[in-house]
Scaffold this motif. Structure first.
Motif, PDB file in Angstrom:
ATOM      1  N   GLU A 114       0.833  -1.199   0.000  1.00  0.00           N
ATOM      2  CA  GLU A 114       0.000   0.000   0.000  1.00  0.00           C
ATOM      3  C   GLU A 114       0.874   1.258   0.000  1.00  0.00           C
ATOM      4  N   SER A 115       0.425   2.264  -0.717  1.00  0.00           N
ATOM      5  CA  SER A 115       1.147   3.540  -0.747  1.00  0.00           C
ATOM      6  C   SER A 115       0.669   4.504   0.325  1.00  0.00           C
ATOM      7  N   GLU A 116      -0.500   4.215   0.909  1.00  0.00           N
ATOM      8  CA  GLU A 116      -0.983   5.022   2.021  1.00  0.00           C
ATOM      9  C   GLU A 116      -1.822   4.161   2.954  1.00  0.00           C
ATOM     10  N   VAL A 117      -1.795   4.565   4.206  1.00  0.00           N
ATOM     11  CA  VAL A 117      -2.616   3.922   5.227  1.00  0.00           C
ATOM     12  C   VAL A 117      -3.389   5.032   5.930  1.00  0.00           C
ATOM     13  N   GLY A 118      -3.596   4.913   7.219  1.00  0.00           N
ATOM     14  CA  GLY A 118      -4.276   5.968   7.940  1.00  0.00           C
ATOM     15  C   GLY A 118      -4.860   5.442   9.225  1.00  0.00           C
ATOM     16  N   TYR A 119      -5.765   6.223   9.802  1.00  0.00           N
ATOM     17  CA  TYR A 119      -6.433   5.798  11.018  1.00  0.00           C
ATOM     18  C   TYR A 119      -7.903   6.177  10.942  1.00  0.00           C
ATOM     19  N   SER A 120      -8.683   5.498  11.761  1.00  0.00           N
ATOM     20  CA  SER A 120     -10.118   5.750  11.842  1.00  0.00           C
ATOM     21  C   SER A 120     -10.550   5.750  13.302  1.00  0.00           C
ATOM     22  N   TYR A 121     -11.260   6.788  13.721  1.00  0.00           N
ATOM     23  CA  TYR A 121     -12.016   6.745  14.964  1.00  0.00           C
ATOM     24  C   TYR A 121     -13.437   6.341  14.593  1.00  0.00           C
ATOM     25  N   HIS A 122     -13.934   5.304  15.237  1.00  0.00           N
ATOM     26  CA  HIS A 122     -15.270   4.827  14.892  1.00  0.00           C
ATOM     27  C   HIS A 122     -16.013   4.408  16.150  1.00  0.00           C
ATOM     28  N   TYR A 123     -17.332   4.436  16.054  1.00  0.00           N
ATOM     29  CA  TYR A 123     -18.144   3.904  17.139  1.00  0.00           C
ATOM     30  C   TYR A 123     -17.968   2.391  17.221  1.00  0.00           C
ATOM     31  N   ILE A 124     -17.970   1.872  18.435  1.00  0.00           N
ATOM     32  CA  ILE A 124     -17.889   0.434  18.646  1.00  0.00           C
ATOM     33  C   ILE A 124     -19.298  -0.135  18.604  1.00  0.00           C
ATOM     34  N   ASP A 125     -19.474  -1.168  17.781  1.00  0.00           N
ATOM     35  CA  ASP A 125     -20.732  -1.908  17.803  1.00  0.00           C
ATOM     36  C   ASP A 125     -20.415  -3.367  18.134  1.00  0.00           C
ATOM     37  N   GLU A 126     -21.342  -4.265  17.879  1.00  0.00           N
ATOM     38  CA  GLU A 126     -21.156  -5.648  18.338  1.00  0.00           C
ATOM     39  C   GLU A 126     -20.415  -6.510  17.330  1.00  0.00           C
ATOM     40  N   THR A 127     -19.967  -5.965  16.229  1.00  0.00           N
ATOM     41  CA  THR A 127     -19.084  -6.683  15.318  1.00  0.00           C
ATOM     42  C   THR A 127     -17.762  -5.931  15.237  1.00  0.00           C
ATOM     43  N   ILE A 128     -16.785  -6.518  14.578  1.00  0.00           N
ATOM     44  CA  ILE A 128     -15.416  -6.021  14.670  1.00  0.00           C
ATOM     45  C   ILE A 128     -15.158  -4.899  13.664  1.00  0.00           C
ATOM     46  N   ASP A 129     -14.882  -3.701  14.178  1.00  0.00           N
ATOM     47  CA  ASP A 129     -14.434  -2.561  13.363  1.00  0.00           C
ATOM     48  C   ASP A 129     -15.439  -2.178  12.281  1.00  0.00           C
ATOM     49  N   THR A 130     -16.732  -2.237  12.601  1.00  0.00           N
ATOM     50  CA  THR A 130     -17.757  -1.958  11.593  1.00  0.00           C
ATOM     51  C   THR A 130     -18.586  -0.708  11.893  1.00  0.00           C
ATOM     52  N   GLY A 131     -18.360  -0.063  13.035  1.00  0.00           N
ATOM     53  CA  GLY A 131     -19.203   1.058  13.434  1.00  0.00           C
ATOM     54  C   GLY A 131     -18.992   2.314  12.606  1.00  0.00           C
ATOM     55  N   ASN A 132     -19.907   3.259  12.762  1.00  0.00           N
ATOM     56  CA  ASN A 132     -19.847   4.516  12.015  1.00  0.00           C
ATOM     57  C   ASN A 132     -18.539   5.263  12.279  1.00  0.00           C
ATOM     58  N   ILE A 133     -18.045   5.910  11.216  1.00  0.00           N
ATOM     59  CA  ILE A 133     -16.769   6.627  11.273  1.00  0.00           C
ATOM     60  C   ILE A 133     -16.992   8.052  11.786  1.00  0.00           C
ATOM     61  N   LEU A 134     -16.152   8.453  12.725  1.00  0.00           N
ATOM     62  CA  LEU A 134     -16.157   9.822  13.229  1.00  0.00           C
ATOM     63  C   LEU A 134     -15.086  10.669  12.564  1.00  0.00           C
ATOM     64  N   VAL A 135     -13.876  10.131  12.440  1.00  0.00           N
ATOM     65  CA  VAL A 135     -12.759  10.842  11.808  1.00  0.00           C
ATOM     66  C   VAL A 135     -11.870   9.805  11.130  1.00  0.00           C
ATOM     67  N   GLN A 136     -11.395  10.141   9.928  1.00  0.00           N
ATOM     68  CA  GLN A 136     -10.361   9.370   9.248  1.00  0.00           C
ATOM     69  C   GLN A 136      -9.305  10.315   8.709  1.00  0.00           C
ATOM     70  N   GLN A 137      -8.066   9.834   8.635  1.00  0.00           N
ATOM     71  CA  GLN A 137      -6.992  10.612   8.032  1.00  0.00           C
ATOM     72  C   GLN A 137      -6.045   9.683   7.294  1.00  0.00           C
ATOM     73  N   ASN A 138      -5.690  10.074   6.065  1.00  0.00           N
ATOM     74  CA  ASN A 138      -4.729   9.314   5.266  1.00  0.00           C
ATOM     75  C   ASN A 138      -3.305   9.673   5.660  1.00  0.00           C
ATOM     76  N   ILE A 139      -2.423   8.681   5.650  1.00  0.00           N
ATOM     77  CA  ILE A 139      -1.013   8.876   5.969  1.00  0.00           C
ATOM     78  C   ILE A 139      -0.188   8.070   4.963  1.00  0.00           C
ATOM     79  N   PRO A 140       0.841   8.660   4.345  1.00  0.00           N
ATOM     80  CA  PRO A 140       1.610   7.929   3.329  1.00  0.00           C
ATOM     81  C   PRO A 140       2.467   6.833   3.942  1.00  0.00           C
TER      82      PRO A 140
END
Length: 241
Positions: A114-140
């Motif tokens: 991958e040429s870029e990754v990033g991070y995500s702040y998301h709400y926690i629900d009852e499945t893994i990493d599937t909740g609504n996104i609050l903030v995302q940012q791309n990082i090279p």
């Protein structure tokens, strides 16, 4: 504000100090740390913050929290705990969700080129990493990045936005549903940490960098440690009759 922090490692330690700026009461769930990992348990003790290494559950919640923040916590947050937080439970995940759900997201991103990754702040629900996104940012991703350097770059940037994300949650922002094709990786060393002889050299080089986070185990080939591409080439030459 009553805050529960579920955390571990350097990122969990930094999150604790940031959240102390906002909290009237704070409790930490964490894990025992080996010598080479920043010890959130010791930091909580030094800051006079109550903590536990028990897995979080409704039965051991210390109070009714206004928000729960998960940063590098290694257990899944149960649904009844999420409900106890009135759905105000969030997680910091080191990928651009829905891609690279699960574990070792940055490691796999390097391996996959991958040429870029990033991070995500998301709400926690009852499945893994599937909740609504609050903030995302791309990082090279740089061609010299190791797993260690990429982890620290991503998490450092992510924690600069932790407190604004907390304010979004407290203000009732619902976040946005995840968009795109999901991918998921389970816990454990990619490919068992072992280089396959049929891989092209470009993938071998990425794999070596992706496994570099001392003192965790480095890549191996036929059971022998591989720290550089030259190490791998020497092992190949040795096997040529």
């Amino acid at each position: 504000m009553k805050i529960i922090l579920c955390g571990y490692h350097w990122a969990g330690c930094r999150a604790l100090d940031l959240l102390l700026e906002q909290a009237t009461e704070l409790f930490v769930y964490t894990h025992e740390a080996p010598y080479h990992v920043a010890d959130l348990m010791a930091l909580a003790n030094a800051r006079n913050i109550r903590f536990s290494c028990e897995k979080i559950s409704v039965s051991n919640l210390p109070f009714d929290p206004d928000i729960l923040v998960s940063v590098y916590y290694r257990y899944i947050i149960p649904g009844d705990v999420i409900n106890a937080c009135q759905q105000k439970a969030i997680n910091l995940h080191p990928s651009l969700l829905p891609r690279y759900r699960g574990c070792s997201s940055l490691t796999w991103a390097i391996i996959n080129g991958e040429s870029e990754v990033g991070y995500s702040y998301h709400y926690i629900d009852e499945t893994i990493d599937t909740g609504n996104i609050l903030v995302q940012q791309n990082i090279p991703v740089y061609d010299w990045d190791t797993q260690g350097s990429l982890y620290y770059r991503v998490m450092f940037e992510a924690l600069t936005t932790l407190l604004p994300v907390v304010q979004k949650v407290l203000a009732g922002e619902p976040g946005a549903p995840q968009q795109g094709t999901p991918s998921y990786y389970k816990r454990g060393a990619p490919y068992g940490g072992e280089i396959a002889s049929q891989w092209p050299l470009e993938k071998v080089a990425r794999f070596i960098r992706a496994m570099t986070f001392p003192p965790y185990p480095e890549a191996t080939y036929q059971g022998e440690s591989v720290r550089t591409l030259d190490d791998f080439k020497q092992l190949l030459d040795r096997d040529i009759p």
